[in-house]
Each structure stands twice: as structure tokens, then as C-alpha cells.
Design a protein around this motif. Structure first.
Motif, PDB file in Angstrom:
ATOM      1  N   ASP A   1      -5.330 -14.876 -50.481  1.00  7.01           N
ATOM      2  CA  ASP A   1      -5.603 -15.432 -49.154  1.00  7.01           C
ATOM      3  C   ASP A   1      -4.600 -15.015 -48.083  1.00  7.01           C
ATOM      4  N   ASP A   2      -3.511 -14.399 -48.471  1.00  6.38           N
ATOM      5  CA  ASP A   2      -2.481 -14.009 -47.510  1.00  6.38           C
ATOM      6  C   ASP A   2      -2.955 -12.824 -46.677  1.00  6.38           C
TER       7      ASP A   2
ATOM      8  N   ASP B   1      -1.323  -9.436 -47.449  1.00  7.35           N
ATOM      9  CA  ASP B   1      -1.829  -8.853 -48.695  1.00  7.35           C
ATOM     10  C   ASP B   1      -3.239  -8.304 -48.517  1.00  7.35           C
TER      11      ASP B   1
ATOM     12  N   ALA C   1      -8.714 -15.632 -44.115  1.00 13.80           N
ATOM     13  CA  ALA C   1      -7.284 -15.313 -44.061  1.00 13.80           C
ATOM     14  C   ALA C   1      -6.722 -15.457 -42.651  1.00 13.80           C
TER      15      ALA C   1
ATOM     16  N   ALA D   1       2.958 -11.052 -41.282  1.00 13.35           N
ATOM     17  CA  ALA D   1       3.845 -11.850 -42.127  1.00 13.35           C
ATOM     18  C   ALA D   1       3.854 -13.306 -41.681  1.00 13.35           C
TER      19      ALA D   1
ATOM     20  N   SER E   1       1.494 -15.438 -42.186  1.00 11.79           N
ATOM     21  CA  SER E   1       0.172 -15.972 -41.841  1.00 11.79           C
ATOM     22  C   SER E   1      -0.329 -16.897 -42.922  1.00 11.79           C
TER      23      SER E   1
END
Length: 172
Positions: free
Chosen positions: A63-64, A67, A113, A170, A172
Motif C-alpha cells: 500500500d505504500d 513502493d 495508495a 516518501a 505517504s
């Protein structure tokens, strides 16, 4: 489909014919037309499969948002032929229900996300935030594929993308 992917990797999404694909695949020259109707039908199926593959890659990333962005770039680098077709709607039937469903699934992963970045309490992500996140990851992927990025970024698209996307994604 495998023959189409190989042909696109060699000569792009328009530099081949169904007859050539049939020869590559070792089937009759009528087989691709029977299964897909025409070249547009084949590219529509290829785009739908590409969105399904991308959806799987994004799901595996979690979920990031960072990523997911890195997974998006990795997908583009590892599945270039699909990527070159998926975002060229002039090549396929954009109203195809299978393609629409696959594209919608993929978009939903990005929406989920991006939601933490969106202002307001509602369940829907801010459309501008979704477009911004997609544009950044897609832009990096396109620059990577075209060879337009500085050579000092190295040969690993994931390692190159992570610090760049991290500037915006970053946290999030």
C-alpha cells in the motif's frame, strides 16, 4: 501473444503483421485473425493482459505509494512491450470491457495508495493527487525506457527510481 510481445520488443508496436506473428508462433496465417479479429484486437488483448500484470505487480508492492511507484517503474522495465502498448490508446479498442476492467483494477490500486495524501475526510482520493503520482512514476519509467536519464543512475531501474520518487512519495 508471446509472438506479439517478441515482435514489439524488436520493432515496436506497429512494425509487424499478423501474418508475421503466425509464422513466428508456428500456426496458420489465419489463426491470429481467428482469435483476435485483427491487429487492433490482438493489441487490445495485449493491453488488457498488461494491465493485469501491472495490477499484480502493484498488489505485490503493498500500500505504500513509494513502493508502488518503484514497482511501476520495474514493471515498465521488465515488461516493455506491454508498457509500450498499454498507454497508446490509438493502438487498441479502448472501450473493450476486459481492457476497461483491467485498467480500472490497476487504477484502484493507485487510488488507494494516494488516499493518505488527499485533503479532506472523504473516502475518495483527490484526482489531482492521483494524476500527479501516476505522472511522476510514468514519466520516470518513460525516461528510463528511452535512455534519457543520466548514466550515473546505473543499470537498475528500481535502484534509480527509489531515491527520485522518494523525494515526493516518501512518508505517504
Amino acid at each position: 501473444m508471446d509472438a506479439a510481445v517478441a515482435a514489439i520488443e524488436e520493432s515496436g508496436p506497429s512494425g509487424w503483421s499478423l501474418r508475421e506473428l503466425a509464422r513466428r508462433a508456428g500456426v496458420s496465417h489465419a489463426a491470429p485473425a481467428h482469435h483476435f479479429g485483427d491487429k487492433t484486437g490482438l493489441l487490445t488483448a495485449l493491453a488488457a493482459e498488461g494491465f493485469d500484470l501491472l495490477s499484480s505487480a502493484l498488489t505485490a508492492a503493498g500500500d505504500d505509494l513509494l513502493d508502488l511507484g518503484v514497482a511501476y517503474v520495474r514493471f515498465a522495465a521488465e515488461h516493455r512491450a506491454y508498457f509500450e502498448v498499454m498507454f497508446r490508446p490509438e493502438l487498441y479498442r479502448a472501450d473493450d470491457p476486459d481492457l476497461d476492467a483491467a485498467r480500472t483494477r490497476t487504477g484502484g490500486l493507485l487510488d488507494r495508495a494516494v488516499r493518505p495524501l488527499s485533503p479532506g475526510p472523504g473516502p475518495e482520493p483527490d484526482p489531482d493527487s492521483v494524476l500527479a503520482a501516476w505522472s511522476i512514476a510514468h514519466g520516470f519509467a518513460g525516461l528510463w525506457l528511452s535512455g534519457a536519464l543520466p548514466p550515473e543512475l546505473g543499470s537498475d531501474p528500481e535502484a534509480a527510481a527509489r531515491p527520485v520518487l522518494g523525494k515526493l512519495f516518501a512518508g505517504s
